[in-house]
Design a protein around this motif. Structure first.
Motif, mmCIF file in Angstrom:
data_model
loop_
_atom_site.group_PDB
_atom_site.id
_atom_site.type_symbol
_atom_site.label_atom_id
_atom_site.label_comp_id
_atom_site.label_asym_id
_atom_site.label_seq_id
_atom_site.Cartn_x
_atom_site.Cartn_y
_atom_site.Cartn_z
ATOM 1 N N GLY A 1 -5.337 4.470 -2.053
ATOM 2 C CA GLY A 1 -4.064 4.822 -1.412
ATOM 3 C C GLY A 1 -3.623 6.231 -1.754
ATOM 4 N N ILE A 2 -3.814 6.625 -2.998
ATOM 5 C CA ILE A 2 -3.447 7.982 -3.421
ATOM 6 C C ILE A 2 -4.284 9.008 -2.650
ATOM 7 C CG2 ILE A 2 -3.594 9.597 -5.371
ATOM 8 C CD1 ILE A 2 -2.712 7.216 -7.175
ATOM 9 N N GLN B 1 -1.155 -4.184 -6.052
ATOM 10 C CA GLN B 1 -1.290 -2.732 -5.910
ATOM 11 C C GLN B 1 0.027 -2.001 -6.187
ATOM 12 O OE1 GLN B 1 -2.726 -1.414 -2.068
ATOM 13 N NE2 GLN B 1 -2.646 0.749 -2.659
ATOM 14 N N GLN C 1 0.793 -1.231 0.000
ATOM 15 C CA GLN C 1 0.000 0.000 0.000
ATOM 16 C C GLN C 1 0.828 1.285 0.000
ATOM 17 O OE1 GLN C 1 -3.397 0.048 2.596
ATOM 18 N NE2 GLN C 1 -3.771 -2.138 2.406
ATOM 19 N N SER D 1 1.368 3.716 -3.309
ATOM 20 C CA SER D 1 0.197 4.510 -3.691
ATOM 21 C C SER D 1 0.086 5.740 -2.803
ATOM 22 C CB SER D 1 -1.084 3.675 -3.542
ATOM 23 O OG SER D 1 -1.048 2.532 -4.353
ATOM 24 N N VAL D 2 0.296 5.550 -1.515
ATOM 25 C CA VAL D 2 0.199 6.672 -0.582
ATOM 26 C C VAL D 2 1.299 7.693 -0.881
ATOM 27 C CG1 VAL D 2 0.248 7.364 1.838
ATOM 28 C CG2 VAL D 2 -0.855 5.210 1.190
ATOM 29 N N LYS E 1 0.824 21.890 -3.566
ATOM 30 C CA LYS E 1 1.180 22.928 -2.593
ATOM 31 C C LYS E 1 2.462 23.658 -2.973
ATOM 32 C CE LYS E 1 -1.130 21.446 1.541
ATOM 33 N NZ LYS E 1 -1.017 21.232 2.986
ATOM 34 N N VAL F 1 -3.094 13.017 3.884
ATOM 35 C CA VAL F 1 -1.968 13.282 4.785
ATOM 36 C C VAL F 1 -1.404 14.678 4.517
ATOM 37 C CG1 VAL F 1 0.392 12.613 5.386
ATOM 38 C CG2 VAL F 1 -1.341 10.850 5.053
ATOM 39 N N MET F 2 -1.440 15.092 3.257
ATOM 40 C CA MET F 2 -0.908 16.402 2.870
ATOM 41 C C MET F 2 -1.881 17.543 3.159
ATOM 42 S SD MET F 2 2.129 15.878 1.937
ATOM 43 C CE MET F 2 2.337 17.619 1.541
ATOM 44 N N GLY G 1 0.325 9.733 -3.737
ATOM 45 C CA GLY G 1 -0.629 10.770 -3.323
ATOM 46 C C GLY G 1 0.066 11.922 -2.614
ATOM 47 N N MET G 2 1.043 11.583 -1.767
ATOM 48 C CA MET G 2 1.796 12.644 -1.081
ATOM 49 C C MET G 2 2.559 13.508 -2.096
ATOM 50 S SD MET G 2 3.571 10.893 2.206
ATOM 51 C CE MET G 2 2.649 10.221 3.589
ATOM 52 N N ALA H 1 -5.396 8.622 0.293
ATOM 53 C CA ALA H 1 -4.831 8.680 1.648
ATOM 54 C C ALA H 1 -3.624 9.618 1.676
ATOM 55 C CB ALA H 1 -4.441 7.270 2.108
ATOM 56 N N GLY H 2 -2.758 9.495 0.679
ATOM 57 C CA GLY H 2 -1.570 10.357 0.620
ATOM 58 C C GLY H 2 -1.932 11.820 0.497
ATOM 59 N N LEU H 3 -2.944 12.121 -0.309
ATOM 60 C CA LEU H 3 -3.403 13.505 -0.447
ATOM 61 C C LEU H 3 -3.990 14.007 0.870
ATOM 62 C CD1 LEU H 3 -4.911 13.152 -4.010
ATOM 63 C CD2 LEU H 3 -3.227 14.901 -3.371
#
Lengths: 277, 318
Positions: free
Chosen positions: B61-62, A156, A122, A125-126, A137, B68-69, A129-130, B64-66
């Motif tokens: 998951g993406i 995944q 997982q 993917s996270v 930003k 967190v930001m 997203g970060m 979730a990452g967004l």
């Protein structure tokens, strides 16, 4: 007090982390030694050289992010965070205890832990997203995700591998701790993931290969990744499961096993000999 | 003539309006935005819309990452795929760290455009309800969907937002209050209590009319928040008549009927009937045929109410 550990050679730091891992696992009578020891140089390089982080301000918005996707290597992660000054080293003794911030798998309530993990596959993917969030930003920071080679069996991972190049996320760096062994045995036997480098190349990643026990090589690869624009980087770090403790090396039996007091002393002795060699 | 609005149309427009007001709102889609109507947001804010393709686990998951930001991500796929295929990603990457992600469940229930059981969602609320930290919303009409979208943006923690595909009756007007966790008393009555969630609200209103024509007065409570359940309101509604019918377009196990039975079992044991899909998988067919076969019409709600009343009357015989 300056930055703890910042002036020490990374190789020695890595062995420090190993000793802390062995102590932590023996004290807790739980945990995953093999995959923690194989990642010691990767964590040492990231937390003591590569990443822009500030232990006094763990939530600093412009920091680089880190996700331990292979969450079972939490002990070496906690060792690195403690050694770097995110929390006192004594806290390692609370690993796996009730109410502890140091859970069996990482939990983001713990200072320095950017993402909760544990269920394999997982983290990338996270991290993706970060990285998208950082771009939105306009924060110039990087996201590092450490995966295991066995973890690449999770579908995944490849969904994320497919997606990151689409978004041109050059701030995203995946590091594979390729120790070639998983819980039940050799990765090649359980379910082959080779050829790893070719797979990521085919998914349009910038692919670098390093000796995962050479901290300078890991640092150099992270720097090289920074020079690549428009593509994410994966660093395939060739490692030895259980590295640094002879009886734990290259065997799936130490993926998850109890470190007794006797074996702890034996392991610590070996790790001290490494130190003075 | 009752005004009909599709929840998804209300959802798409609400997302655009929320996105206009709040720059933290972002959207991730698994190739279904034209179905969920998130495509309106994609057109309005292309820089805040991320097309992830047919990969629900990765999309989740993406998100979730967004989160967190510091962003407020809305995900877009069918309710069945969102909650079943990506269940572990929701559990580990969103619910366990208690991140604010809105998991959009389009095509909740059995009315999924003649696609059949793979695309229908009858387990979604049960699965989401079993996850700690998760809030489960099933608005009753397009007006509530819009209010829910704005409410979740001010909410901390993950939300599952279940919606239906096809136009359904508009029950509320814009002045209605929508507060997460607070049930809405739609109609005061004295003979039997009907508790609804989601699209069953319109059918329950119709059932109340059918029953009124036979001289039966329905006390109608609408539960747009299945979790956390408004236990006080549910217990009070049960107390009012002493009989409870629950109505949901979902399996009778684990959803609204389960939640109400759990609450009443502990707080005010009350004879009940659960209207919903009777723990079977459905099929593809025209809407009206499905609702009829799987027991989801106003008539089924009315029948359940009458049978409860008959049972009570039989027990009251000397």
């Amino acid at each position: 007090m300056g930055d703890p550990g910042r002036d020490e050679p990374l190789a020695e730091l890595a062995d420090d982390l190993r000793r802390m891992v062995v102590e932590t696992l023996c004290h807790a009578q739980a945990g995953h030694p093999g995959g923690s020891l194989s990642a010691a140089e990767i964590l040492a390089a990231l937390f003591f050289s590569v990443m822009r982080i500030d232990p006094r301000h763990p939530d600093w918005e412009a920091r680089d992010r880190f996700i331990l996707s292979k969450g079972h290597a939490a002990p070496v992660y906690y060792a690195a965070l403690a050694r770097r000054g995110f929390f006192p080293e004594e806290m390692l003794q609370t690993y796996d205890e009730l109410d502890s911030l140091l859970q069996g798998h990482p939990d983001m309530r713990c200072p320095g832990v950017d993402m909760t993990s544990g269920s394999l596959g997982q983290g990338l993917s996270v991290g993706l997203g970060m990285a998208l969030g950082l771009r939105l930003k306009a924060i110039d920071a990087r996201v590092f995700v450490v995966l295991g080679d066995g973890e690449l069996q999770e579908g995944q991972v490849w969904e994320a591998a497919m997606a990151a190049p689409k978004f041109g996320l050059d701030s995203l760096v995946a590091i594979i701790d390729d120790n070639q062994i998983q819980l039940m045995g050799d990765t090649a036997t359980i379910m082959p993931v080779e050829p790893i480098a070719e797979k990521w190349l085919a998914f349009n990643w910038n692919v670098l290969e390093v000796d995962g026990h050479d901290p300078a090589a890991i640092v150099a690869a992270c720097a090289a990744a920074q020079a690549v624009r428009g593509r994410p980087t994966v660093i395939l770090a060739h490692t030895v499961k259980g590295k640094g403790v002879s009886f734990m090396e290259n065997t799936h039996k130490w993926h998850s096993a109890l470190v007794t007091e006797d074996l702890k002393e034996k392991a610590l002795t070996e790790l001290c000999v490494r130190e003075v060699r | 003539m009752v005004e009909m609005v599709a929840m998804r149309d209300a959802y798409g427009q609400a997302l655009v309006d929320l996105g206009d007001r709040d720059a933290r709102v972002v959207a991730v889609d698994a190739d279904l935005a034209s179905s969920s109507k998130m495509d309106l947001f994609a057109e309005a804010f292309p820089e805040r819309f991320f097309q992830i393709g047919i990969a629900e686990a990765n999309m989740t998951g993406i998100a979730a990452g967004l989160a967190v930001m510091g962003f407020i991500p809305f995900t877009s796929t069918f309710a069945s795929f969102a909650t079943c295929r990506a269940a572990d990603q929701i559990r580990v990457s969103i619910a366990q760290p208690n991140l604010t992600v809105v998991i959009g469940g389009a095509y909740g229930g059995v009315l999924a455009g003649k696609t059949g059981k793979s695309h229908q969602a009858i387990e979604d609320m049960a699965i989401m309800r079993a996850m700690p930290n998760m809030t489960v919303l099933a608005p009753g009409d397009g007006v509530e969907v819009r209010k829910a979208v704005f409410a979740v943006a001010d909410h901390d923690g993950p939300v599952y937002l279940r919606m239906s595909r096809d136009p359904s009756p508009v029950v509320f007007d814009d002045s209605c209050e929508f507060k997460i966790g607070r049930a809405v008393l739609v109609r005061e009555g004295r003979d039997v209590t009907v508790i609804t969630t989601g699209i069953m609200l319109g059918r329950a209103v119709e059932a109340a009319e059918l029953l009124a024509a036979r001289g039966i007065s329905v006390h109608l409570l609408h539960v747009h928040t299945v979790k956390p359940l408004d236990v006080a309101a549910v217990a009070a509604a049960a107390e009012k008549t002493g009989l409870v019918v629950t109505a949901e377009e979902h399996n009778i196990i684990g959803g609204l009927g389960g939640a109400v039975a759990e609450a009443l079992g502990e707080h005010r044991p009350t004879p009940m009937k659960r209207v919903g899909v009777a723990d079977v998988y459905s099929e593809s067919a025209p809407n009206d045929d499905l609702l009829q076969k799987y027991g989801l019409t106003a008539g089924h709600i009315a029948q359940a109410a009458r049978s409860l009343m008959e049972r009570r009357a039989a027990h009251a015989q000397p």
